[in-house]
Design a protein around this motif. Structure first.
Motif, PDB file in Angstrom:
ATOM      1  N   LEU A  64       0.895  -1.172   0.000  1.00  0.00           N
ATOM      2  CA  LEU A  64       0.000   0.000   0.000  1.00  0.00           C
ATOM      3  C   LEU A  64       0.923   1.208   0.000  1.00  0.00           C
ATOM      4  CD1 LEU A  64      -3.054   0.608  -0.013  1.00  0.00           C
ATOM      5  CD2 LEU A  64      -3.020   0.498   2.462  1.00  0.00           C
ATOM      6  N   TRP A  65       1.622   1.382  -1.104  1.00  0.00           N
ATOM      7  CA  TRP A  65       2.562   2.484  -1.306  1.00  0.00           C
ATOM      8  C   TRP A  65       3.775   2.390  -0.391  1.00  0.00           C
ATOM      9  CZ3 TRP A  65       0.230   6.074  -4.752  1.00  0.00           C
ATOM     10  CH2 TRP A  65      -1.173   6.159  -4.725  1.00  0.00           C
ATOM     11  N   SER A 128       2.698   5.442  12.661  1.00  0.00           N
ATOM     12  CA  SER A 128       1.900   5.472  11.433  1.00  0.00           C
ATOM     13  C   SER A 128       1.797   6.891  10.905  1.00  0.00           C
ATOM     14  CB  SER A 128       0.483   4.948  11.694  1.00  0.00           C
ATOM     15  OG  SER A 128      -0.231   5.887  12.490  1.00  0.00           O
ATOM     16  N   GLY A 129       1.281   6.995   9.696  1.00  0.00           N
ATOM     17  CA  GLY A 129       1.057   8.312   9.112  1.00  0.00           C
ATOM     18  C   GLY A 129      -0.042   9.075   9.839  1.00  0.00           C
ATOM     19  N   SER A 130      -1.102   8.362  10.209  1.00  0.00           N
ATOM     20  CA  SER A 130      -2.221   9.017  10.896  1.00  0.00           C
ATOM     21  C   SER A 130      -1.770   9.630  12.217  1.00  0.00           C
ATOM     22  CB  SER A 130      -3.333   8.004  11.188  1.00  0.00           C
ATOM     23  OG  SER A 130      -3.803   7.416  10.010  1.00  0.00           O
ATOM     24  N   ASN A 133       0.253  12.728  11.774  1.00  0.00           N
ATOM     25  CA  ASN A 133      -0.510  13.942  11.488  1.00  0.00           C
ATOM     26  C   ASN A 133      -1.256  14.449  12.721  1.00  0.00           C
ATOM     27  OD1 ASN A 133       0.309  14.584   8.899  1.00  0.00           O
ATOM     28  ND2 ASN A 133      -1.070  13.062   7.992  1.00  0.00           N
ATOM     29  N   TYR A 162      -5.556  12.896   1.415  1.00  0.00           N
ATOM     30  CA  TYR A 162      -5.616  11.828   2.414  1.00  0.00           C
ATOM     31  C   TYR A 162      -4.506  12.041   3.432  1.00  0.00           C
ATOM     32  CZ  TYR A 162      -6.430   7.385   4.674  1.00  0.00           C
ATOM     33  OH  TYR A 162      -6.743   6.431   5.611  1.00  0.00           O
ATOM     34  N   HIS A 163      -4.911  12.188   4.703  1.00  0.00           N
ATOM     35  CA  HIS A 163      -3.914  12.388   5.749  1.00  0.00           C
ATOM     36  C   HIS A 163      -4.091  11.392   6.888  1.00  0.00           C
ATOM     37  CE1 HIS A 163      -2.330  15.899   3.745  1.00  0.00           C
ATOM     38  NE2 HIS A 163      -3.502  16.479   3.725  1.00  0.00           N
ATOM     39  N   GLY A 164      -4.837  10.311   6.641  1.00  0.00           N
ATOM     40  CA  GLY A 164      -4.974   9.277   7.656  1.00  0.00           C
ATOM     41  C   GLY A 164      -6.389   9.114   8.143  1.00  0.00           C
ATOM     42  N   GLU A 236      -0.145  16.956   0.590  1.00  0.00           N
ATOM     43  CA  GLU A 236       0.749  15.957   0.029  1.00  0.00           C
ATOM     44  C   GLU A 236       1.436  16.577  -1.192  1.00  0.00           C
ATOM     45  OE1 GLU A 236      -1.949  12.228  -0.510  1.00  0.00           O
ATOM     46  OE2 GLU A 236      -3.193  13.937  -0.033  1.00  0.00           O
ATOM     47  N   ALA A 241      -3.630   8.703  -2.350  1.00  0.00           N
ATOM     48  CA  ALA A 241      -4.907   7.993  -2.266  1.00  0.00           C
ATOM     49  C   ALA A 241      -6.003   8.720  -3.035  1.00  0.00           C
ATOM     50  CB  ALA A 241      -5.302   7.833  -0.803  1.00  0.00           C
ATOM     51  N   ASP A 269       3.028  16.446   3.782  1.00  0.00           N
ATOM     52  CA  ASP A 269       2.711  15.068   4.180  1.00  0.00           C
ATOM     53  C   ASP A 269       3.303  14.110   3.148  1.00  0.00           C
ATOM     54  OD1 ASP A 269       1.733  12.586   4.766  1.00  0.00           O
ATOM     55  OD2 ASP A 269      -0.303  13.254   5.224  1.00  0.00           O
ATOM     56  N   VAL A 271       4.034  10.834   3.490  1.00  0.00           N
ATOM     57  CA  VAL A 271       3.862   9.434   3.866  1.00  0.00           C
ATOM     58  C   VAL A 271       4.023   8.528   2.638  1.00  0.00           C
ATOM     59  CG1 VAL A 271       2.124   7.765   4.660  1.00  0.00           C
ATOM     60  CG2 VAL A 271       2.543   9.850   5.961  1.00  0.00           C
ATOM     61  N   ILE A 272       3.554   8.978   1.491  1.00  0.00           N
ATOM     62  CA  ILE A 272       3.738   8.211   0.255  1.00  0.00           C
ATOM     63  C   ILE A 272       4.975   8.677  -0.516  1.00  0.00           C
ATOM     64  CG2 ILE A 272       2.776   7.968  -2.081  1.00  0.00           C
ATOM     65  CD1 ILE A 272       0.018   7.564  -0.779  1.00  0.00           C
ATOM     66  N   LYS A 298       5.201   4.611   6.275  1.00  0.00           N
ATOM     67  CA  LYS A 298       5.292   3.636   5.178  1.00  0.00           C
ATOM     68  C   LYS A 298       6.720   3.213   4.803  1.00  0.00           C
ATOM     69  CE  LYS A 298       0.824   4.838   3.039  1.00  0.00           C
ATOM     70  NZ  LYS A 298      -0.036   3.689   3.027  1.00  0.00           N
ATOM     71  N   ARG A 426      -4.466  -0.011  -8.399  1.00  0.00           N
ATOM     72  CA  ARG A 426      -5.510   0.526  -7.536  1.00  0.00           C
ATOM     73  C   ARG A 426      -6.443   1.399  -8.357  1.00  0.00           C
ATOM     74  NH1 ARG A 426      -7.994   2.635  -4.130  1.00  0.00           N
ATOM     75  NH2 ARG A 426      -7.475   4.088  -2.474  1.00  0.00           N
TER      76      ARG A 426
HETATM   77  N1  PXG Z   1      -0.820  10.604   4.906  1.00  0.00           N
HETATM   78  C1  PXG Z   1      -0.769  10.152   3.647  1.00  0.00           C
HETATM   79  C2  PXG Z   1      -0.330  11.080   2.553  1.00  0.00           C
HETATM   80  C3  PXG Z   1      -1.097   8.826   3.348  1.00  0.00           C
HETATM   81  O1  PXG Z   1      -1.062   8.396   2.089  1.00  0.00           O
HETATM   82  C4  PXG Z   1      -1.535   8.506   5.704  1.00  0.00           C
HETATM   83  C5  PXG Z   1      -1.194   9.818   5.928  1.00  0.00           C
HETATM   84  C6  PXG Z   1      -1.948   7.667   6.874  1.00  0.00           C
HETATM   85  O2  PXG Z   1      -0.997   6.712   7.153  1.00  0.00           O
HETATM   86  P1  PXG Z   1      -1.377   5.413   8.022  1.00  0.00           P
HETATM   87  O3  PXG Z   1      -0.027   4.762   8.242  1.00  0.00           O
HETATM   88  O4  PXG Z   1      -1.976   5.878   9.282  1.00  0.00           O
HETATM   89  O5  PXG Z   1      -2.328   4.610   7.198  1.00  0.00           O
HETATM   90  C7  PXG Z   1      -1.486   7.981   4.409  1.00  0.00           C
HETATM   91  C8  PXG Z   1      -1.875   6.560   4.169  1.00  0.00           C
HETATM   92  C9  PXG Z   1      -5.099   4.105  -0.474  1.00  0.00           C
HETATM   93  C10 PXG Z   1      -4.549   4.208   0.909  1.00  0.00           C
HETATM   94  O6  PXG Z   1      -6.193   3.587  -0.596  1.00  0.00           O
HETATM   95  C11 PXG Z   1      -3.578   5.133   1.221  1.00  0.00           C
HETATM   96  C12 PXG Z   1      -3.115   5.231   2.528  1.00  0.00           C
HETATM   97  C13 PXG Z   1      -3.624   4.386   3.507  1.00  0.00           C
HETATM   98  C14 PXG Z   1      -4.607   3.469   3.178  1.00  0.00           C
HETATM   99  C15 PXG Z   1      -5.087   3.380   1.881  1.00  0.00           C
HETATM  100  O7  PXG Z   1      -4.461   4.531  -1.430  1.00  0.00           O
HETATM  101  N2  PXG Z   1      -2.199   6.206   2.840  1.00  0.00           N
END
Ligand code: PXG
Length: 469
Positions: A64-65, A128-130, A133, A162-164, A236, A241, A269, A271-272, A298, A426
């Protein structure tokens, strides 16, 4: 087929039944899942994963990236084993620390490029990313409080960001489906429109003009909220996402001009986008802007073990450290020694194999060239790549840019063909996206493009049979 576990051997169906009975999956309709049964992924090697029926699948989403170095890398497993035997866990709360966490913080500080004398000497860890943030929200608010401007609370983000998925992460994100559940966003978070040129560009407007107009939405929002109330802007570098939305080149410099003008903090952000995904250790370097805080997770461990954090730039670190006293925030696993040891081994591997350089150079160029060839396909409205992320939009009519009605769910039709023919790609609405491991060779890219074209052909065939094109 039987799947061996440590205790017993279970069939695919046995596991699906247990899965359905006990496991609540993230972002999943469980009623729907129960009718079809989850696909059970049992192992991975290189670019490929295998399911419990023995099917081999090209994982063009790197898990997942995150699996940037590919599957099955022994060095990462060995680093985890060694660290678990030496010190599996100790906290870093009560004036204690551990060696891998310190080494990794210093290593990340050295990898983060300095821009105009601004540097990142400090790291705050999460898992985690969430969480990272959430930490950003805490740090940003604490920063302005310490500077005697507690009214600066508002954080501006973007729709389709998407930030979590925690309360703060989902609020910062701009996903309407998430906001619709659980009274989100929380107060003092507001959104502007995303820089999606294909969808929002006006007739006759160039990408560069659109980039400036899209950045201008930030200034309009700052003025509407009141410049003295705005704490930060979060974004981002490329929306992942949200469907791999790559902003025009004019966007980020104009965002930088605006945040500087009003003195608000900039959160990148990544994370990706960090750790080689766009050809650099950190993505702000690629776009040439100067964030105050950088979210990562990630690929810092290539997803082998959870780790996240925030690179804290000098501007914020100085205030938190010199004026702050105790910052009442932290996680049990902040600076987890095993996760940090795996991250160090992962960075070693990336450095040794020069993965960011490969993506920035020859391999990124080759992926871009091969991906662009998909533009000749009748269903493809537009392709875009940046480093090792790529997106394309599926359209009903290339000339008029007519999109498919939502009920066709064209992305899911295409994703179904990918899934059935050994490819993970995806779907985000009508966009098909990839983020493959950074280890791909020329031959791997050729194979990936063969699989994508096959899936597009099968999608066209199905839509034609149903009279939808
Ligand atoms: N910021 C960004 C930019 C992300 O892409 C998160 C924060 C949250 O990270 P955690 O580790 O808490 O999941 C993400 C996560 C998708 C998909 O469907 C993308 C993410 C997570 C789940 C699904 O592309 N990115």
């Amino acid at each position: 087929m039987n799947v061996m576990t440590s205790a017993t051997s279970l069939t695919t169906q046995d596991i699906q039944t247990l899965d359905s009975a006990h496991f609540i999956h993230p972002f999943t309709d469980h009623g729907d899942l129960a009718t079809r049964g989850a696909r059970i992924i049992t192992r991975g090697e290189g670019l490929y994963i295998w399911d419990s029926e023995g099917e081999k699948i090209f994982d063009a989403m790197s898990g997942l990236w995150c699996v940037n170095v590919g599957y099955g890398r022994k060095a990462l497993a060995e680093a985890a084993y060694q660290q678990m035997m030496t010190l599996p866990f100790y906290n870093s709360f009560f004036q204690t620390t551990n060696v891998p966490a310190v080494q990794l913080a210093a290593r990340l500080a050295a990898l983060a490029p300095k821009v105009d004398g601004r540097s990142f000497e400090h790291v705050f860890y999460s898992s985690s990313g969430s969480e990272s943030n959430d930490s950003n929200v805490r740090m940003v608010r604490r920063y302005w409080d310490l500077l005697g401007q507690p009214q600066r609370k508002v954080i501006i983000s973007r729709h389709n960001a998407y930030h979590g998925s925690t309360m703060a992460g989902a609020s910062l994100g701009g996903m309407s489906g998430m906001h619709a559940q659980g009274d989100l966003p929380i107060p003092n978070i507001t959104h502007i429109e995303q820089p999606y040129f294909y969808e929002l560009g006006r007739a006759g407007e160039s990408a560069e003009e659109f980039g400036l107009r899209a950045a201008g939405w930030l200034e309009e929002k700052i003025l509407a909220v009141g410049p003295d109330k705005v704490a930060a802007f979060i974004a981002e570098p490329i929306q992942g996402a949200g469907g791999v939305i790559i902003p025009p080149a004019s966007y980020w410099p104009e965002i930088q001009r605006i945040v500087d003008k009003y003195g608000i903090l900039l959160i990148s952000d990544e994370v990706i986008c960090a750790f080689g995904r766009l050809g650099h250790w950190f993505a702000y370097e690629r776009f040439g802007y100067k964030p105050d805080l950088v979210t990562f997770a990630k690929a810092v461990t290539s997803g082998y073990i959870p780790l996240g954090g925030v690179m804290v730039g000098d501007r914020v670190a100085k205030v938190l450290i010199e004026k702050g006293g105790e910052f009442n925030h932290g996680y049990t696993y902040s600076g987890h020694p095993v996760a940090c040891a795996v991250a160090l081994a992962n960075l070693d591997l990336m450095e040794r194999e020069q993965l960011p350089q490969r993506v920035r150079g020859e391999m990124g160029d080759y992926l871009a060239k091969r991906y662009a060839e998909l533009n000749d396909h009748p269903l493809v409205g537009q392709t875009e790549t940046c480093g090792f992320v790529a997106g394309l939009v599926l359209v009903k009519n290339k000339q008029t840019r007519e999109r498919f009605p939502a009920e066709v769910d064209v992305g899911m039709v295409c994703r179904g063909h990918c899934f059935r023919h050994g490819l993970i790609m995806r779907a985000v609405g009508d966009r098909m996206i990839i983020a493959p491991p950074l280890t791909m060779t020329h031959a791997d890219i050729d194979e990936l493009l063969r699989l994508i074209r096959q899936a597009l052909d099968l999608t066209l065939q199905e839509l034609t049979q149903k009279g939808l094109v």
